[in-house]
Design a protein around this motif. Structure first.
Motif, PDB file in Angstrom:
ATOM      1  N   ALA A 166      31.475  25.975  16.637  1.00 32.65           N
ATOM      2  CA  ALA A 166      32.488  26.937  16.186  1.00 32.65           C
ATOM      3  C   ALA A 166      33.786  26.737  16.960  1.00 32.65           C
ATOM      4  O   ALA A 166      33.779  26.490  18.168  1.00 32.65           O
ATOM      5  CB  ALA A 166      31.979  28.359  16.373  1.00 32.65           C
ATOM      6  N   ASP A 167      34.904  26.857  16.259  1.00 33.72           N
ATOM      7  CA  ASP A 167      36.216  26.719  16.885  1.00 33.72           C
ATOM      8  C   ASP A 167      36.786  28.065  17.327  1.00 33.72           C
ATOM      9  O   ASP A 167      37.523  28.141  18.305  1.00 33.72           O
ATOM     10  CB  ASP A 167      37.196  26.086  15.889  1.00 33.72           C
ATOM     11  CG  ASP A 167      36.723  24.735  15.406  1.00 33.72           C
ATOM     12  OD1 ASP A 167      36.758  23.787  16.207  1.00 33.72           O
ATOM     13  OD2 ASP A 167      36.314  24.635  14.238  1.00 33.72           O
ATOM     14  N   ALA A 185      31.552  33.652  29.828  1.00 34.76           N
ATOM     15  CA  ALA A 185      30.430  32.774  29.503  1.00 34.76           C
ATOM     16  C   ALA A 185      30.915  31.445  28.935  1.00 34.76           C
ATOM     17  O   ALA A 185      30.376  30.376  29.272  1.00 34.76           O
ATOM     18  CB  ALA A 185      29.501  33.474  28.508  1.00 34.76           C
ATOM     19  N   LEU A 186      31.927  31.476  28.099  1.00 32.17           N
ATOM     20  CA  LEU A 186      32.466  30.231  27.543  1.00 32.17           C
ATOM     21  C   LEU A 186      33.041  29.344  28.649  1.00 32.17           C
ATOM     22  O   LEU A 186      32.839  28.120  28.639  1.00 32.17           O
ATOM     23  CB  LEU A 186      33.548  30.549  26.507  1.00 32.17           C
ATOM     24  CG  LEU A 186      33.087  31.223  25.212  1.00 32.17           C
ATOM     25  CD1 LEU A 186      34.294  31.643  24.373  1.00 32.17           C
ATOM     26  CD2 LEU A 186      32.168  30.318  24.410  1.00 32.17           C
ATOM     27  N   VAL A 194      37.188  26.905  23.052  1.00 31.67           N
ATOM     28  CA  VAL A 194      36.808  27.796  21.952  1.00 31.67           C
ATOM     29  C   VAL A 194      37.692  29.041  22.005  1.00 31.67           C
ATOM     30  O   VAL A 194      37.771  29.717  23.034  1.00 31.67           O
ATOM     31  CB  VAL A 194      35.325  28.188  22.046  1.00 31.67           C
ATOM     32  CG1 VAL A 194      34.974  29.223  20.974  1.00 31.67           C
ATOM     33  CG2 VAL A 194      34.436  26.952  21.898  1.00 31.67           C
ATOM     34  N   ALA A 195      38.379  29.322  20.918  1.00 32.62           N
ATOM     35  CA  ALA A 195      39.296  30.465  20.859  1.00 32.62           C
ATOM     36  C   ALA A 195      38.538  31.742  20.505  1.00 32.62           C
ATOM     37  O   ALA A 195      37.467  31.705  19.888  1.00 32.62           O
ATOM     38  CB  ALA A 195      40.392  30.202  19.838  1.00 32.62           C
ATOM     39  N   ALA A 250      41.130  37.346  25.031  1.00 34.80           N
ATOM     40  CA  ALA A 250      41.307  37.059  23.606  1.00 34.80           C
ATOM     41  C   ALA A 250      42.597  36.274  23.392  1.00 34.80           C
ATOM     42  O   ALA A 250      43.622  36.560  24.007  1.00 34.80           O
ATOM     43  CB  ALA A 250      41.335  38.348  22.797  1.00 34.80           C
ATOM     44  N   ASP A 251      42.536  35.286  22.505  1.00 38.22           N
ATOM     45  CA  ASP A 251      43.716  34.488  22.169  1.00 38.22           C
ATOM     46  C   ASP A 251      44.485  35.083  21.004  1.00 38.22           C
ATOM     47  O   ASP A 251      45.696  34.886  20.881  1.00 38.22           O
ATOM     48  CB  ASP A 251      43.285  33.067  21.799  1.00 38.22           C
ATOM     49  CG  ASP A 251      42.467  32.419  22.894  1.00 38.22           C
ATOM     50  OD1 ASP A 251      43.061  32.005  23.900  1.00 38.22           O
ATOM     51  OD2 ASP A 251      41.232  32.343  22.744  1.00 38.22           O
TER      52      ASP A 251
END
Length: 335
Positions: A166-167, A185-186, A194-195, A250-251
């Motif tokens: 997933a992107d 976690a990312l 990952v956005a 958050a982006d």
């Protein structure tokens, strides 16, 4: 700042409305395929398309059909698609373990699409309602939707989606602290690129009904979601949620539903400065389609007007079930 106009007859604003080309020349906002994200519903099986009765023109697709759809979207220069699963009832449990199964529907679909259509972005929802036997976005104990316990499941779900390719992750659960936990976690697992598009202003709305039909959550839901989704009477609260999510990593942020909350689209976009998206939700889609089928509105004009309204309100883009159709129309040459 708006410059005052000269008085009539020196000022004749209709001069700029006389022809179609002039209206295009002075248009303040435009809609392109690059503004669209196309939500797609995934189901089990092979060569399957299941029409969704409450969403005329929308179907659940098996993974092989979703690959074909993704390729069509990419050819029309739609930047991204969003995948939502119709999880078989047998896999819905109180612990929502299917949410982080590496081989669940959306993870398998993501791998298949990435293998065959590598240039399209894939957004996956981070929430438990498609996997929960209670139909809620979080774990439930004694009728209470649990916040902190849910975060650990969401973390595992987010990592399974990132591993699948997933992107963009879209935390739509509205649990407190979920964006920060997912972002951490990312980072820890080396998914730094990952956005996150946070469903920051997600309201406890009556406009979600057809979506719940599409993912098979309508019958499972016990009670409502008012203890974690936003009160439709509030707008300052939505700003606080958006700012919190941005601070947690958050982006991008989202307002959901779209059309009834255009004021929030504008406020969030203006006051946060973050890329802001609107989700033109299933109920909005269904109302346009139902009114058009009854001959009450001009369908094509209503669709375009609604999408332009989101751009006028400051949205960077729109999640819409009309995305593929609109992209085709936008690709047509102007004569």
């Amino acid at each position: 700042m708006i410059t005052p106009a000269a008085h009539f007859p020196m000022s004749r604003p209709r001069r700029l409305r006389q022809t179609e080309w002039m209206r295009r020349l002075v248009s303040e906002n435009t809609l392109t395929a690059a503004d669209l994200i196309w939500p797609i519903f995934i189901c089990d099986g092979q060569d399957v398309e299941e029409p969704i009765e409450s969403m005329p023109g929308v179907s659940r697709m098996s993974i092989d059909r979703a690959v074909i759809a993704a390729n069509e979207a990419a050819n029309l220069e739609i930047p991204a698609i969003a995948l939502f699963p119709n999880t078989p009832d047998a896999l819905k449990t109180p612990d929502c373990a299917e949410a982080f199964n590496p081989d669940n529907l959306v993870n398998r679909a993501t791998r298949a699409i990435k293998q065959n259509v590598p240039d399209i972005g894939i957004m996956l929802d981070v929430a438990l309602d498609p996997y929960n036997s209670d139909g809620h976005d979080g774990l439930v104990r004694d009728g209470v939707v649990l916040n902190d316990e849910t975060l650990f499941v969401l973390e595992k779900q987010a990592l399974s989606h990132a591993e699948a390719g997933a992107d963009i992750l879209g935390p739509s659960d509205m649990m407190d602290g979920r964006v920060g936990m997912i972002r951490q976690a990312l980072e820890q697992h080396e998914y730094q690129n990952v956005a996150i598009m946070a469903y920051s202003a997600k309201y406890a709305s009556a406009f979600y009904g057809p979506f719940r039909d599409a993912v098979g959550a309508s019958g499972a839901l016990k009670g409502d979601k008012a203890t974690y989704q936003l009160n439709p009477a509030n707008s300052d609260e939505a700003l606080r949620m958006a700012m919190r999510d941005i601070a947690e990593g958050a982006d991008m942020v989202m307002v959901k539903p779209g059309m009834p909350y255009l004021d929030l689209c504008q406020r969030v976009a203006n006051e946060t400065g973050a890329p802001t998206y609107a989700y033109q939700v299933s109920g909005e889609y269904a109302m346009i389609e139902a009114a058009a089928q009854n001959g009450w509105i001009d369908r094509d004009k209503a669709i375009m007007e609604a999408l332009l309204a989101f751009k006028r309100a400051g949205c960077s883009g729109i999640l819409t079930y009309h995305a593929l159709e609109i992209a085709k129309k936008l690709a047509e040459p102007i004569l």
